[in-house]
Design a protein around this motif. Structure first.
Motif, PDB file in Angstrom:
ATOM      1  N   VAL A 268      -3.331  -6.997  10.376  1.00 52.63           N
ATOM      2  CA  VAL A 268      -2.979  -7.253   8.980  1.00 52.63           C
ATOM      3  C   VAL A 268      -1.483  -7.490   8.773  1.00 52.63           C
ATOM      4  CG1 VAL A 268      -4.936  -5.839   8.251  1.00 52.63           C
ATOM      5  CG2 VAL A 268      -2.637  -4.846   8.286  1.00 52.63           C
ATOM      6  N   LYS A 269      -0.701  -7.367   9.821  1.00 50.40           N
ATOM      7  CA  LYS A 269       0.747  -7.571   9.693  1.00 50.40           C
ATOM      8  C   LYS A 269       1.055  -8.954   9.149  1.00 50.40           C
ATOM      9  CE  LYS A 269       2.578  -4.389  13.165  1.00 50.40           C
ATOM     10  NZ  LYS A 269       3.191  -4.242  14.510  1.00 50.40           N
ATOM     11  N   GLY A 270       1.966  -8.990   8.184  1.00 52.95           N
ATOM     12  CA  GLY A 270       2.346 -10.255   7.579  1.00 52.95           C
ATOM     13  C   GLY A 270       1.448 -10.684   6.442  1.00 52.95           C
ATOM     14  N   ARG A 271       0.309 -10.005   6.272  1.00 53.96           N
ATOM     15  CA  ARG A 271      -0.628 -10.369   5.196  1.00 53.96           C
ATOM     16  C   ARG A 271      -0.779  -9.242   4.175  1.00 53.96           C
ATOM     17  NH1 ARG A 271      -5.850 -11.134   6.276  1.00 53.96           N
ATOM     18  NH2 ARG A 271      -5.914  -9.735   8.086  1.00 53.96           N
ATOM     19  N   PHE A 272      -0.731  -8.015   4.628  1.00 57.88           N
ATOM     20  CA  PHE A 272      -0.918  -6.853   3.758  1.00 57.88           C
ATOM     21  C   PHE A 272       0.411  -6.136   3.549  1.00 57.88           C
ATOM     22  CE2 PHE A 272      -5.667  -5.805   4.784  1.00 57.88           C
ATOM     23  CZ  PHE A 272      -6.000  -7.126   4.540  1.00 57.88           C
ATOM     24  N   THR A 273       0.567  -5.541   2.362  1.00 56.89           N
ATOM     25  CA  THR A 273       1.758  -4.755   2.052  1.00 56.89           C
ATOM     26  C   THR A 273       1.350  -3.462   1.378  1.00 56.89           C
ATOM     27  OG1 THR A 273       3.094  -6.764   1.746  1.00 56.89           O
ATOM     28  CG2 THR A 273       3.973  -4.702   0.874  1.00 56.89           C
ATOM     29  N   ILE A 274       1.801  -2.347   1.938  1.00 57.58           N
ATOM     30  CA  ILE A 274       1.537  -1.040   1.333  1.00 57.58           C
ATOM     31  C   ILE A 274       2.765  -0.612   0.538  1.00 57.58           C
ATOM     32  CG2 ILE A 274       2.324   0.247   3.370  1.00 57.58           C
ATOM     33  CD1 ILE A 274       0.104   2.313   2.758  1.00 57.58           C
ATOM     34  N   SER A 275       2.524  -0.006  -0.618  1.00 64.32           N
ATOM     35  CA  SER A 275       3.619   0.484  -1.451  1.00 64.32           C
ATOM     36  C   SER A 275       3.145   1.714  -2.215  1.00 64.32           C
ATOM     37  CB  SER A 275       4.097  -0.604  -2.417  1.00 64.32           C
ATOM     38  OG  SER A 275       3.053  -0.985  -3.300  1.00 64.32           O
ATOM     39  N   ARG A 276       4.078   2.386  -2.865  1.00 63.02           N
ATOM     40  CA  ARG A 276       3.704   3.574  -3.618  1.00 63.02           C
ATOM     41  C   ARG A 276       4.545   3.684  -4.874  1.00 63.02           C
ATOM     42  NH1 ARG A 276       4.129   8.361   0.196  1.00 63.02           N
ATOM     43  NH2 ARG A 276       3.661   9.546  -1.707  1.00 63.02           N
ATOM     44  N   ASP A 277       3.943   4.308  -5.883  1.00 63.60           N
ATOM     45  CA  ASP A 277       4.620   4.601  -7.143  1.00 63.60           C
ATOM     46  C   ASP A 277       4.410   6.090  -7.405  1.00 63.60           C
ATOM     47  OD1 ASP A 277       5.443   4.972  -9.771  1.00 63.60           O
ATOM     48  OD2 ASP A 277       4.704   3.026 -10.429  1.00 63.60           O
ATOM     49  N   ASN A 278       5.418   6.889  -7.095  1.00 65.30           N
ATOM     50  CA  ASN A 278       5.261   8.344  -7.216  1.00 65.30           C
ATOM     51  C   ASN A 278       5.129   8.794  -8.663  1.00 65.30           C
ATOM     52  OD1 ASN A 278       5.383   8.684  -4.412  1.00 65.30           O
ATOM     53  ND2 ASN A 278       7.616   8.847  -4.448  1.00 65.30           N
ATOM     54  N   ALA A 279       5.696   8.038  -9.582  1.00 61.28           N
ATOM     55  CA  ALA A 279       5.579   8.385 -10.995  1.00 61.28           C
ATOM     56  C   ALA A 279       4.132   8.263 -11.470  1.00 61.28           C
ATOM     57  CB  ALA A 279       6.478   7.490 -11.837  1.00 61.28           C
ATOM     58  N   LYS A 280       3.373   7.400 -10.808  1.00 64.57           N
ATOM     59  CA  LYS A 280       1.966   7.192 -11.167  1.00 64.57           C
ATOM     60  C   LYS A 280       1.013   7.854 -10.170  1.00 64.57           C
ATOM     61  CE  LYS A 280       2.783   2.818 -13.584  1.00 64.57           C
ATOM     62  NZ  LYS A 280       2.428   1.384 -13.666  1.00 64.57           N
ATOM     63  N   ASN A 281       1.562   8.553  -9.187  1.00 63.47           N
ATOM     64  CA  ASN A 281       0.720   9.180  -8.159  1.00 63.47           C
ATOM     65  C   ASN A 281      -0.241   8.170  -7.534  1.00 63.47           C
ATOM     66  OD1 ASN A 281       1.935  11.622  -8.707  1.00 63.47           O
ATOM     67  ND2 ASN A 281       0.035  12.744  -8.970  1.00 63.47           N
ATOM     68  N   THR A 282       0.274   6.995  -7.246  1.00 65.60           N
ATOM     69  CA  THR A 282      -0.604   5.911  -6.787  1.00 65.60           C
ATOM     70  C   THR A 282       0.002   5.207  -5.576  1.00 65.60           C
ATOM     71  OG1 THR A 282      -1.461   5.557  -9.020  1.00 65.60           O
ATOM     72  CG2 THR A 282      -1.774   3.768  -7.438  1.00 65.60           C
ATOM     73  N   VAL A 283      -0.846   4.881  -4.628  1.00 63.45           N
ATOM     74  CA  VAL A 283      -0.464   4.040  -3.489  1.00 63.45           C
ATOM     75  C   VAL A 283      -1.270   2.747  -3.578  1.00 63.45           C
ATOM     76  CG1 VAL A 283      -2.150   5.138  -1.938  1.00 63.45           C
ATOM     77  CG2 VAL A 283      -0.167   3.939  -0.989  1.00 63.45           C
ATOM     78  N   TYR A 284      -0.645   1.644  -3.227  1.00 64.98           N
ATOM     79  CA  TYR A 284      -1.251   0.326  -3.347  1.00 64.98           C
ATOM     80  C   TYR A 284      -1.375  -0.350  -1.983  1.00 64.98           C
ATOM     81  CZ  TYR A 284       0.276   1.021  -8.177  1.00 64.98           C
ATOM     82  OH  TYR A 284       0.488   1.526  -9.431  1.00 64.98           O
ATOM     83  N   LEU A 285      -2.300  -1.290  -1.925  1.00 60.22           N
ATOM     84  CA  LEU A 285      -2.410  -2.155  -0.763  1.00 60.22           C
ATOM     85  C   LEU A 285      -2.580  -3.584  -1.279  1.00 60.22           C
ATOM     86  CD1 LEU A 285      -2.483  -2.179   2.359  1.00 60.22           C
ATOM     87  CD2 LEU A 285      -4.987  -2.266   2.172  1.00 60.22           C
ATOM     88  N   GLN A 286      -1.526  -4.361  -1.189  1.00 59.30           N
ATOM     89  CA  GLN A 286      -1.583  -5.774  -1.567  1.00 59.30           C
ATOM     90  C   GLN A 286      -2.088  -6.556  -0.368  1.00 59.30           C
ATOM     91  OE1 GLN A 286      -0.869  -7.361  -4.579  1.00 59.30           O
ATOM     92  NE2 GLN A 286      -1.714  -9.161  -3.548  1.00 59.30           N
ATOM     93  N   MET A 287      -3.184  -7.256  -0.560  1.00 57.92           N
ATOM     94  CA  MET A 287      -3.814  -7.995   0.526  1.00 57.92           C
ATOM     95  C   MET A 287      -3.796  -9.481   0.207  1.00 57.92           C
ATOM     96  SD  MET A 287      -7.023  -5.449   1.338  1.00 57.92           S
ATOM     97  CE  MET A 287      -7.880  -5.905  -0.158  1.00 57.92           C
ATOM     98  N   ASN A 288      -3.089 -10.250   1.008  1.00 59.32           N
ATOM     99  CA  ASN A 288      -2.993 -11.695   0.838  1.00 59.32           C
ATOM    100  C   ASN A 288      -3.625 -12.404   2.029  1.00 59.32           C
ATOM    101  OD1 ASN A 288      -1.464 -11.243  -1.526  1.00 59.32           O
ATOM    102  ND2 ASN A 288       0.446 -11.243  -0.365  1.00 59.32           N
ATOM    103  N   SER A 289      -3.889 -13.670   1.853  1.00 56.74           N
ATOM    104  CA  SER A 289      -4.467 -14.498   2.926  1.00 56.74           C
ATOM    105  C   SER A 289      -5.675 -13.807   3.547  1.00 56.74           C
ATOM    106  CB  SER A 289      -3.406 -14.788   3.998  1.00 56.74           C
ATOM    107  OG  SER A 289      -2.287 -15.441   3.440  1.00 56.74           O
ATOM    108  N   LEU A 290      -6.559 -13.348   2.706  1.00 53.94           N
ATOM    109  CA  LEU A 290      -7.706 -12.584   3.191  1.00 53.94           C
ATOM    110  C   LEU A 290      -8.631 -13.434   4.052  1.00 53.94           C
ATOM    111  CD1 LEU A 290      -8.325 -10.476   0.011  1.00 53.94           C
ATOM    112  CD2 LEU A 290      -8.029  -9.540   2.306  1.00 53.94           C
ATOM    113  N   LYS A 291      -9.221 -12.774   5.032  1.00 56.56           N
ATOM    114  CA  LYS A 291     -10.139 -13.418   5.970  1.00 56.56           C
ATOM    115  C   LYS A 291     -11.501 -12.729   5.900  1.00 56.56           C
ATOM    116  CE  LYS A 291      -6.292 -14.039   9.224  1.00 56.56           C
ATOM    117  NZ  LYS A 291      -5.800 -13.760  10.597  1.00 56.56           N
ATOM    118  N   PRO A 292     -12.554 -13.423   6.277  1.00 56.97           N
ATOM    119  CA  PRO A 292     -13.876 -12.774   6.272  1.00 56.97           C
ATOM    120  C   PRO A 292     -13.897 -11.482   7.093  1.00 56.97           C
ATOM    121  CG  PRO A 292     -14.132 -15.131   6.489  1.00 56.97           C
ATOM    122  CD  PRO A 292     -12.647 -14.858   6.572  1.00 56.97           C
ATOM    123  N   GLU A 293     -13.121 -11.408   8.139  1.00 57.14           N
ATOM    124  CA  GLU A 293     -13.090 -10.201   8.969  1.00 57.14           C
ATOM    125  C   GLU A 293     -12.383  -9.024   8.300  1.00 57.14           C
ATOM    126  OE1 GLU A 293     -12.138 -13.290   9.873  1.00 57.14           O
ATOM    127  OE2 GLU A 293     -10.388 -13.231  11.223  1.00 57.14           O
TER     128      GLU A 293
END
Length: 123
Positions: free
Chosen positions: A65-90
């Motif tokens: 997933v390197k180069g396609r996915f990005t993990i981030s966090r917002d501690n004020a919202k107690n939330t972690v995100y996973l932005q997924m781009n260029s998704l593939k069937p796999e």
């Protein structure tokens, strides 16, 4: 024990994008490193990405997933995100977040699983 609720999954065409969210309960979210895992049908659950505690200056990704996915966090919202781009069937799988611990250059799950969110990528 941190309670986790994943959301944001869905059906998307190959090449599309999705952003997953993982909302955590409790006041100790910022001190926990967090990670995303996924499990495809008939396969073992595998690590996808992780982010360090606090400001999340350290991130790590599975090679697939390197180069396609990005993990981030917002501690004020107690939330972690996973932005997924260029998704593939796999990338089709149920995605889970959990508390992890970084050990040298790797990281391991130390928390419980949420219910997961289904991501389906059509070709």
């Amino acid at each position: 024990q941190v309670q986790l609720v994943e959301s944001g999954g869905g059906l998307v065409q190959a090449g599309g994008s999705l952003r997953l969210s993982c909302a955590a309960s409790g006041s100790s979210f910022s001190i926990n490193a967090m990670g995303w895992y996924r499990q495809a049908p008939g396969k073992q659950r595998e690590p996808v990405a992780a982010i360090s505690s606090g400001s999340g200056t350290i991130t790590d990704y599975a090679d697939s997933v390197k180069g396609r996915f990005t993990i981030s966090r917002d501690n004020a919202k107690n939330t972690v995100y996973l932005q997924m781009n260029s998704l593939k069937p796999e990338d089709t799988a149920v995605y889970y977040c959990t508390v992890v611990q970084f050990i040298r250059t790797s990281w391991l799950r130390i928390g419980s699983w949420g219910q997961g969110t289904q991501v389906t990528v059509s070709s």
